[in-house]
Write a protein that holds these residues in place. Structure first.
Motif, short mmCIF file in Angstrom:
data_model
loop_
_atom_site.label_atom_id
_atom_site.label_comp_id
_atom_site.label_asym_id
_atom_site.label_seq_id
_atom_site.Cartn_x
_atom_site.Cartn_y
_atom_site.Cartn_z
N ALA A 1 -8.32 2.87 -0.28
CA ALA A 1 -9.24 1.99 0.47
C ALA A 1 -8.83 1.96 1.94
CB ALA A 1 -9.25 0.59 -0.13
N TRP A 2 -8.86 3.14 2.55
CA TRP A 2 -8.47 3.27 3.96
C TRP A 2 -9.68 3.60 4.81
CZ3 TRP A 2 -9.27 7.24 7.37
CH2 TRP A 2 -8.61 7.15 8.60
N SER A 3 -9.68 3.09 6.03
CA SER A 3 -10.60 3.58 7.06
C SER A 3 -10.01 3.17 8.41
CB SER A 3 -12.01 3.00 6.90
OG SER A 3 -12.09 1.71 7.49
N ILE B 1 -9.86 -0.87 8.99
CA ILE B 1 -9.15 -1.81 8.13
C ILE B 1 -7.68 -1.82 8.56
CG2 ILE B 1 -8.87 -0.13 6.23
CD1 ILE B 1 -9.33 -2.61 4.31
N PRO B 2 -7.36 -2.66 9.54
CA PRO B 2 -6.03 -2.63 10.14
C PRO B 2 -4.90 -2.89 9.15
CG PRO B 2 -7.29 -4.56 10.89
CD PRO B 2 -8.23 -3.68 10.15
N CYS B 3 -5.18 -3.57 8.07
CA CYS B 3 -4.15 -3.88 7.08
C CYS B 3 -3.67 -2.62 6.34
CB CYS B 3 -4.68 -4.90 6.08
SG CYS B 3 -5.36 -6.34 6.90
N HIS B 4 -4.44 -1.54 6.42
CA HIS B 4 -4.12 -0.32 5.68
C HIS B 4 -3.80 0.84 6.63
CE1 HIS B 4 -6.75 -1.86 2.04
NE2 HIS B 4 -5.73 -2.66 2.34
N THR B 5 -3.39 0.55 7.84
CA THR B 5 -3.13 1.59 8.84
C THR B 5 -2.12 2.62 8.37
OG1 THR B 5 -3.40 -0.19 10.43
CG2 THR B 5 -2.65 1.90 11.30
N HIS B 6 -1.19 2.19 7.54
CA HIS B 6 -0.11 3.08 7.10
C HIS B 6 -0.49 3.90 5.86
CE1 HIS B 6 -0.12 -0.65 4.99
NE2 HIS B 6 0.93 -0.42 4.25
N PHE B 7 -1.68 3.75 5.35
CA PHE B 7 -2.04 4.43 4.10
C PHE B 7 -2.02 5.96 4.19
CE2 PHE B 7 -4.34 1.08 1.27
CZ PHE B 7 -3.19 0.32 1.26
N PRO B 8 -2.39 6.57 5.33
CA PRO B 8 -2.31 8.04 5.35
C PRO B 8 -0.90 8.54 5.03
CG PRO B 8 -3.68 7.28 7.15
CD PRO B 8 -3.09 6.04 6.51
N GLN B 9 0.13 7.86 5.49
CA GLN B 9 1.50 8.29 5.16
C GLN B 9 1.83 7.93 3.71
OE1 GLN B 9 4.66 6.84 7.75
NE2 GLN B 9 6.20 7.29 6.19
N PRO C 1 -11.33 8.75 -1.39
CA PRO C 1 -11.57 7.56 -0.56
C PRO C 1 -12.58 6.63 -1.22
CG PRO C 1 -12.43 9.56 0.50
CD PRO C 1 -11.85 9.98 -0.81
N VAL C 2 -12.31 5.34 -1.14
CA VAL C 2 -13.26 4.34 -1.65
C VAL C 2 -13.51 3.31 -0.54
CG1 VAL C 2 -12.79 4.60 -4.11
CG2 VAL C 2 -11.36 3.07 -2.74
N GLY D 1 -4.86 -3.93 -0.67
CA GLY D 1 -4.02 -5.04 -0.22
C GLY D 1 -4.79 -6.03 0.62
N CYS D 2 -5.63 -5.53 1.56
CA CYS D 2 -6.46 -6.45 2.33
C CYS D 2 -7.35 -7.19 1.33
CB CYS D 2 -7.28 -5.68 3.36
SG CYS D 2 -8.15 -6.75 4.53
N ASP D 3 -7.54 -8.47 1.55
CA ASP D 3 -8.03 -9.44 0.57
C ASP D 3 -8.81 -8.91 -0.63
OD1 ASP D 3 -6.98 -11.09 2.50
OD2 ASP D 3 -8.65 -12.48 2.48
N LYS D 4 -10.03 -8.43 -0.39
CA LYS D 4 -10.93 -8.12 -1.51
C LYS D 4 -10.59 -6.80 -2.16
CE LYS D 4 -13.07 -11.72 0.02
NZ LYS D 4 -12.15 -12.02 1.12
#
Ligand code: FES
Length: 579
Positions: A55-57, A60-68, A88-89, A129-132
């Motif tokens: 759930a990255w884009s 969505i600042p809470c998931h900035t590290h998801f690519p790594q 990706p979702v 991780g970001c709320d929903k």
């Protein structure tokens, strides 16, 4: 007890074998297309195919590290003999999606379920991780019921401004109130903006994100200790890699969400929600998540458990510290160990051990952050359920985040027919509002807003802020940010947009709140309420077409979890035909 796994799957038992293993034209096509992407049969042949639902884009600042983290998860999957595929979702962004991210939780759940079902997937790593995103991904995974493990995004680092610690949301509201009261200038306000969100990761207060990831760990959907690790801590990378390794084994063991998520797991979730001082939003999400596992969670169950569960996490908004401090103090495993007698310790978890086995050696390293049972932040749980003629189907309040003097209060209503009306009039100097008034917001529920936005922490009128008022009784059919605070009565059911009693409140009506007695009542005669009901007309639907129209047609009320009826329905969905 954990599921017994007397036999392991063979490669021919894998779900993906239906796509890859047959000697027919369709399987030839699937295999040739993997080769088109540069994979040889050594990469995928006979291996579990593991979807990483990401759930990255860029919004969505809470998931900035998801690519790594994706690369680290893939590393674990390869190590364990699986074949990783990233999918990706919908990145349901609490920060940027309007009118509210809650409108799109069910879209993510539906997408996650169908992405897993329609493709050659044997198991899934859920990245949120970001709320929903946490409830959305887990709801979808429960419905798909393939082996799944959740990798929580982790909280961001503590905020800081000129040496003062800042917490997501909580300190935004506090500094905003002081700015509106004229107590801080633009320079300070900009400094708070610079310092309140200073690393990847989700909100680091015990808001909805931290509450839901803690719950995901409690119900056994993450590796032990995963939820508390700060997003940028090197342990977070190691947790991601370990989750990749573990999901491959889960596929061979055929350990699926519904093998883990029985009634006891949901009771554990409610207990932990209460003990961590969790977000009121958790109630809506838990009802929806449990519903996907075929388990009904009535609102009363939350209130019952709150009676017997103390809050022992001293975290904002109800307490003092932030998630980074919580992690260093022992994190969720330490807290779970301290309330072990209140939990079902024999529940299964994704690592194949019981919850009790996972936490038996967990320690606590700071008794002010994770309090001993004899010195709780609050002797009772964080959320109460109220009923009365204003909310026959229930509503909720978080008393530990409210001023105690307002727990028993009667005052005259000031009614706003929707948020636009609130915004237009709340700071009008002529508004006949005092600190004793009860602010009532209509049209903010699941169907009325729509999407049940976090509008429930209605702003205090500026003239009262200047006079020193910092809390008032506020009532709505909306939700409140988990990072927020105040005497806010939320999730009033049925909501005003479908003619719930909230729709019948008029300016000047006396409203009686008694938190200890779990009561919320409108002091208006039944005859008068009947007269008003006869005059009430439903609002026009907001969306004439599209997803909003689907939402309005299918979304249940807050006490039912706000899931879509057709997604929450009993029964299984058949596997796709492959011809
Ligand atoms: Fe993503 Fe708060 S904005 S968790």
């Amino acid at each position: 007890m954990p599921k017994q796994t007397p036999t392991r799957k063979t490669p021919q038992d894998l779900r993906s074998f239906r796509w890859m293993g047959s000697d027919d034209l369709r399987s030839f096509g699937h295999r040739s297309r993997l080769k088109q992407m540069g994979y040889s049969s050594d990469d995928y042949g006979g291996k579990p195919i593991i979807a990483i639902l990401n759930a990255w884009s860029d919004l969505i600042p809470c998931h900035t590290h998801f690519p790594q983290r994706v690369e680290e998860i893939k590393r674990g999957i390869w190590q364990a003999g699986g074949f990783p595929v990233e999918i990706p979702v919908t990145s349901v962004s609490e920060t940027f999606m309007k009118p509210t991210a809650m409108l799109y939780r069910n879209l993510l759940a539906m997408e996650a379920e169908e992405m897993l079902r329609s493709q050659p997937i044997d198991g899934a790593v859920l990245m949120g991780g970001c709320d929903k995103t946490t409830p959305g991904l887990i709801m979808g995974a429960i419905s798909a019921n393939l082996p799944a493990i959740f990798v929580p995004a982790g909280p961001m680092l503590n905020g800081n401004f000129q040496g003062t610690t800042l917490g997501s949301g909580t300190d935004s509201w506090k500094y905003w109130a002081e700015r509106c009261a004229g107590n801080i200038d633009n320079c300070v306000w900009r400094g708070v903006e610079e310092g309140i969100a200073r690393s990847p990761g989700h909100c680091m207060t015990m808001g909805t994100a931290s509450t839901m990831t803690s719950i995901a760990e409690t119900i056994g959907m993450t590796l032990p200790g995963a939820a508390s690790i700060p997003a940028v801590h090197s342990s977070h990378s190691r947790m991601a890699e370990a989750s990749g390794r573990r999901i491959v084994e889960m596929v061979w063991e055929d350990l699926k969400p519904r093998d883990i998520l029985d009634q006891r797991a949901w009771d554990n979730a409610i207990t932990v929600d209460m003990a961590i001082g969790g977000s009121t939003n958790a109630i809506v999400h838990l009802i929806a998540m449990a519903g996907r596992a075929g388990i009904e969670l009535p609102l009363e169950r939350f209130d019952e458990i709150s009676h017997s569960t103390p809050v022992i996490a001293n975290l904002r908004p109800a307490g003092k510290y932030l998630m980074q401090d919580f992690y260093d103090a022992g994190g969720l495993p330490g807290l779970l160990n301290r309330i072990g007698d209140l939990l079902h310790l024999d529940c299964a978890t994704v690592n194949g051990k019981t919850l009790g086995e996972n936490i038996q050696d967990a320690g606590v390293y700071n008794d002010d952050i994770i309090r001993p049972r004899g010195n709780p932040v609050s002797p009772f749980g964080s959320t109460f359920v109220l009923r009365g003629n204003l909310a026959p189907d229930g509503c909720v309040i978080k008393p530990i985040a409210a001023e105690a003097r307002l727990a028993k209060h009667t005052g005259p209503a000031i009614v706003f027919k929707d948020y636009a009306d609130l915004k237009a009039r709340i700071d009008d100097e002529a508004l006949p509002v005092t600190g004793d008034s009860v602010l009532v917001l209509l049209g903010a529920g699941p169907l009325g807003a729509p999407g049940m936005p976090e509008w429930g922490m209605l702003p205090i009128p500026k003239k009262l802020l200047r006079a020193g008022v910092r809390d008032m009784v506020r009532i709505s059919d909306s939700r409140m940010s988990g990072t927020s605070y105040g005497t806010c009565v939320l999730h009033v059911c049925p909501e005003s947009a479908i003619g719930g009693p909230l729709a019948l409140v008029r300016d000047g009506d006396m409203i009686e709140l008694d938190v200890q007695a779990r009561k919320i009542n409108l002091r208006v005669s039944d005859a008068e309420l009947t007269r008003r009901r006869e005059q009430w007309r439903p609002p026009q639907p907001r969306y004439p077409r599209g997803y909003g129209k689907l939402f309005a047609a299918e979304c249940t009320q807050a006490n039912e979890g706000c899931d879509f009826r057709f997604l929450a329905a009993d029964g299984s969905t058949p596997e796709p035909d492959i011809y």
